[in-house]
Design an enzyme around this catalytic site. Structure first.
Site, short mmCIF file in Angstrom:
data_model
loop_
_atom_site.label_atom_id
_atom_site.label_comp_id
_atom_site.label_asym_id
_atom_site.label_seq_id
_atom_site.Cartn_x
_atom_site.Cartn_y
_atom_site.Cartn_z
N GLY A 51 0.83 -1.21 0.00
CA GLY A 51 0.00 0.00 0.00
C GLY A 51 0.85 1.25 0.00
O GLY A 51 2.08 1.18 0.10
N ASN A 52 0.19 2.37 -0.15
CA ASN A 52 0.86 3.66 -0.13
C ASN A 52 0.55 4.40 1.15
O ASN A 52 -0.52 4.22 1.72
CB ASN A 52 0.35 4.51 -1.29
CG ASN A 52 1.17 4.30 -2.54
OD1 ASN A 52 2.38 4.23 -2.50
ND2 ASN A 52 0.47 4.17 -3.66
#
Ligand code: C5P
Length: 436
Positions: A244-245
């Site tokens: 994820g970011n």
């Protein structure tokens, strides 16, 4: 006013001016739009009335002529003399002042105005305006004028969220009244929420950006549909792990909120975030880039697409249904990743999506301007908003940000400010680019 009085008022004007922040750099863009305009500022009875002193300065810096009328409540917070010193005109406070009426009758003042701005607009004042009351000077002026009306609400957040206030604001909007703000943040009484008076600088920009009568009619984005993507995407590797970011979604949510407040119909496609849905916004929750792409496709057609999501660039070639086992100490693990679709670039190329403006974001650590402009061209965007990440107090997860917007042939700097405020500025820029 007698000569001696004139001198003391002028002296007061100088000392007040010295105490007020006057940002000449923000004024230049507004100067052309407001130069020579006759603006009647109606001040309501709220603690934010002190900010209206600076508003007078800023409007005058932008070239406008300003006269001020105050409610009885406003005079509990700020004196008429302060406004008189800053505006250079006697401040009007009552319908029943024979001398003032003789100098300029209230109906004459209502006709004099080319624009009427109510700041702060309290819950009570909004209610009286929505119902067309004429029970004091300010309400009478607002009813008597034919000039476009802008209100800048400021009140406790519970009063702002009250269905009665919402109905009053909706009635005013439907009548073509421009509603500027309110901002979200700390309130005078120690609570926090929507209800802060917009900053004078932002009020001037909003007034300047809507100088054309067509736009004043009903919100900057009235009648337009906006799709906003926000937050990160999570690409599942196995039942317990994902890629994820670092994205809180705050900027995208703020843009969705700002667009909705400007009258747009807003669909917000959001990755996993811990944020409340902005009022009046339709939200579609997704997890992965593939789901975000599908949700965006479902939400289109629209007039404007704002890609504020931090979409993961890679996803697992194949999801592992069982938990991937740790390798031994010192041994590496190789993940087989494939690129995710570039949702923004795809949207920008869709001829059937009805889009008038496609806006992207670029989070960069260096060469911000170069990389942003490259993306603007490569993804065929109309506007790209770049921010430098990795700087404390800005970028991902932060409440504040500093950014620069680029479009073919132009750019605009947004100095460090809360994301909610930047979003208002960005939505104003979007409206400007649409008109361009
Ligand atoms: O290429 P980069 O990820 O820096 O571009 C950022 C912009 O592109 C953002 O507006 C983001 O929402 C969008 N984007 C996208 N789909 C991707 C990657 C980025 O829509 N797969």
């Amino acid at each position: 006013m007698a000569g001696a009085g004139d001198r003391s008022i002028a002296a007061l004007g100088v000392s007040l001016a010295a105490n007020l922040r006057v940002g000449s750099s923000h004024v230049s863009a507004s100067a052309t739009a407001l130069a020579g305009q006759r603006i009647l500022l109606c001040v309501g009875g709220g603690i934010a009335a002190y900010k209206s002193l600076e508003l007078v300065r800023r409007l005058r810096d932008a070239g406008a002529a300003v006269q001020v009328a105050m409610t009885a409540g406003a005079q509990q917070f700020v004196t008429p003399l302060s406004f008189q010193a800053l505006s250079g005109h006697p401040t009007r406070t009552t319908l029943w002042d024979g001398a003032a009426e003789q100098a300029m009758g209230h109906l004459e003042l209502a006709r004099w105005a080319e624009r009427v701005v109510v700041a702060p607009a309290t819950a009570d004042l909004l209610a009286r305006l929505a119902h067309g009351l004429a029970d004091d000077l300010v309400a009478t002026l607002c009813l008597a004028t034919e000039a476009p009306l802008a209100v800048v609400p400021a009140m406790n957040h519970r009063m702002w969220r009250h269905p009665a206030t919402e109905a009053n604001v909706a009635a005013l909007r439907a009548r073509g009244v421009q509603v500027i703000g309110p901002d979200d943040g700390p309130l005078a009484e120690g609570e926090s929420g929507p209800g802060r008076l917009s900053e004078p600088e932002a009020i001037v920009a909003a007034l300047a950006g809507t100088a054309g009568p067509a736009v004043v009619a009903s919100g900057l984005l009235q009648g337009l549909k906006v799709v906003v993507s926000a937050g990160p995407t999570y690409e599942d590797l196995d039942p317990v792990r994902y890629l994820g970011n670092r994205s809180s979604g705050k900027m995208g949510f703020a843009v969705a909120d700002a667009a909705a407040r400007q009258g747009a119909q807003v669909v917000l496609v959001s990755g996993p975030v811990q944020l409340e849905t902005p009022r009046g916004v339709r939200r579609m929750d997704v997890r992965s880039a593939a789901q975000m792409r599908q949700a965006v496709a479902d939400a289109l057609p629209a007039d404007i697409y704002v890609g504020a999501a931090a979409v993961a660039d890679y996803t697992a070639r194949a999801f592992s249904p069982s938990k991937i086992k740790k390798t031994g100490t010192g041994q590496s693990l190789v993940l087989d990743l494939v690129r995710t679709p570039d949702i923004l670039a795809e949207v920008a190329q869709r001829a059937d999506a009805g889009l008038k403006l496609v806006v992207g974001f670029a989070a960069e650590t260096d060469n911000v301007a170069d990389y942003a402009r490259q993306k603007l061209t490569a993804k065929r965007l109309d506007l790209i908003v770049a921010n430098r990440v990795g700087v404390p107090g800005s970028g991902f997860e932060s409440d504040d940000n500093a950014m620069t917007a680029y479009w073919p042939g132009g750019e605009r700097d947004f100095p460090p400010a809360p994301k909610v405020r930047l979003a208002d500025g960005l939505v104003e820029l979007i409206a400007e680019r649409l008109r361009a």
